[in-house]
Motif scaffolding. Structure first.
Motif, PDB file in Angstrom:
ATOM      1  N   VAL A  90       0.844  -1.288   0.174  1.00 34.10           N
ATOM      2  CA  VAL A  90      -0.107   0.052   0.043  1.00 34.10           C
ATOM      3  C   VAL A  90       0.906   1.239   0.083  1.00 34.10           C
ATOM      4  N   PRO A  91       0.826   1.996  -1.084  1.00 37.06           N
ATOM      5  CA  PRO A  91       1.466   3.476  -1.208  1.00 37.06           C
ATOM      6  C   PRO A  91       1.311   4.306   0.159  1.00 37.06           C
ATOM      7  N   ALA A  92       2.143   5.069   0.445  1.00 38.09           N
ATOM      8  CA  ALA A  92       2.067   5.955   1.537  1.00 38.09           C
ATOM      9  C   ALA A  92       0.793   6.847   1.663  1.00 38.09           C
ATOM     10  N   ASP A  93       0.354   7.572   0.569  1.00 33.11           N
ATOM     11  CA  ASP A  93      -0.497   8.348   0.422  1.00 33.11           C
ATOM     12  C   ASP A  93      -2.014   7.593  -0.219  1.00 33.11           C
ATOM     13  N   GLN A  94      -3.124   7.923   0.387  1.00 30.20           N
ATOM     14  CA  GLN A  94      -4.256   7.554   0.045  1.00 30.20           C
ATOM     15  C   GLN A  94      -4.975   8.107  -1.019  1.00 30.20           C
ATOM     16  N   GLY A  97     -10.766  10.024  -1.016  1.00 27.05           N
ATOM     17  CA  GLY A  97     -12.098   9.377  -0.792  1.00 27.05           C
ATOM     18  C   GLY A  97     -12.090   7.969   0.012  1.00 27.05           C
ATOM     19  N   LEU A  98     -10.383   7.578   0.135  1.00 26.68           N
ATOM     20  CA  LEU A  98     -10.285   6.007   0.439  1.00 26.68           C
ATOM     21  C   LEU A  98      -9.637   6.120   1.762  1.00 26.68           C
ATOM     22  N   CYS A  99      -9.698   4.954   2.743  1.00 25.29           N
ATOM     23  CA  CYS A  99      -8.858   5.079   3.975  1.00 25.29           C
ATOM     24  C   CYS A  99      -8.442   3.708   4.190  1.00 25.29           C
ATOM     25  N   ILE A 100      -7.502   3.621   5.134  1.00 30.61           N
ATOM     26  CA  ILE A 100      -7.232   2.162   5.605  1.00 30.61           C
ATOM     27  C   ILE A 100      -8.180   2.306   6.965  1.00 30.61           C
TER      28      ILE A 100
END
Length: 316
Positions: A90-94, A97-100
């Motif tokens: 998973v890249p550092a930046d989301q 509109g998305l999140c972990i």
């Protein structure tokens, strides 16, 4: 909760295994009967660019985001409701509109030494052929053994294990977590030292990604492990500061003991000729702002390492 809750996943055996684990956990959290699981919480298989390209390093074709991009697009388009990723992909930046939303309990974060001939890394003879596609593992191996010949090894876990068994390499390096989840723990010759082979940020952890509006869904609290999430926040902070990508050799690992979090992060010259490392800790993992403290620690230590190492990215 509105059913179905659709899980987006890559088609690799490991991805389906990990997504199946989360499918069962989410179904349990939502009270879904086993017989209704595949209908209520279906897996939606998505082929990513990273899966289609197997003959080149990821850095040559766009980086590790190639394992997440198509699944994230399906999330944003509303075709799936949850994405299951290996955290290290998973890249550092989301994307906007998305999140972990949740980070489940972590598996073993170490790297695995696998060989048909040799029991341990230190047993490799002079000039042995070592298979890996990871610049981090390459640099760490060469830092210990500059005589090794490191060759690219892509493909799914089954393919990599078969090539090792066929003698294409004297040894290969893989993640212990993936081998454990797939039932291949018996193929591990040695679980490599966290000190000598500092893992990739987030290695061994999973990321459950959702749209921001779904981050408070009923299953989130049941699956999120606060201590794993805290450790991953520190590691990903370091990754952000170090510009960690498939073009750099970067490691970061956080451990929690006796109420404290200790983070170690490093960057290496790609040929293993130098490594720059820093460690630090936060004192109360139960503090209200512990997550922010952990990320800030990672950002600070990563910046210190970056200041020492300079630009160590591979030149394309």
């Amino acid at each position: 909760m509105t059913f179905p809750v659709r899980i987006g996943t890559r088609r690799s055996k490991l991805a389906l295994t990990q997504s199946g684990m989360m499918q069962r956990a989410i179904g349990h959290a939502l009270g879904v009967a086993t017989a209704d699981l595949t209908e209520a919480v279906p897996l939606v298989e998505i082929v990513t660019t990273g899966d289609r390209i197997q003959d080149r390093r990821l850095l040559e074709v766009g980086g590790k985001a190639l394992f997440t991009k198509e699944i994230e697009e399906a999330l944003l388009d509303g075709r799936v409701d949850i994405a299951v990723h290996s955290m290290k992909d998973v890249p550092a930046d989301q994307p906007h509109g998305l999140c972990i939303a949740a980070v489940p309990p972590r598996e073993d974060a170490r790297d695995a030494f696998v060989s048909a001939t040799y029991a341990a890394f230190d047993d490799l003879p002079m000039g042995a052929r070592l298979g890996t596609a990871s610049l981090r593992r390459q640099a760490q191996a060469l830092a210990l053994r500059p005589d090794l010949i490191v060759e690219m090894l892509r493909g799914n876990v089954d393919t990599r294990l078969q090539r090792a068994a066929d003698g294409d390499f004297d040894a290969i390096l893989l993640a212990v977590a993936g081998l454990n989840r797939l039932g291949f723990a018996d193929r591990i010759g040695e679980r490599l030292s966290l000190d000598q082979f500092l893992p990739a940020p987030g290695q061994g952890a999973l990321a459950l990604q959702t749209r921001i509006g779904d981050a408070d869904a009923a299953w989130v609290a049941a699956l999120n492990d606060p201590m794993t999430a805290l450790a991953v926040a520190a590691e990903r902070g370091a990754m952000t500061a170090l510009e960690g990508s498939c073009r750099t050799a970067v490691g970061a690992h956080a451990e929690i003991a006796q109420g404290r979090l200790r983070l170690t992060t490093e960057m290496l010259a790609l040929d293993g000729s130098a490594r720059w490392r820093r460690s630090g800790e936060i004192g109360d993992v139960n503090a209200a702002d512990a997550h922010d403290q952990a990320r800030d620690l990672g950002l600070r230590l990563g910046a210190e390492v970056h200041g020492l190492a300079g630009d160590q990215r591979i030149k394309l």
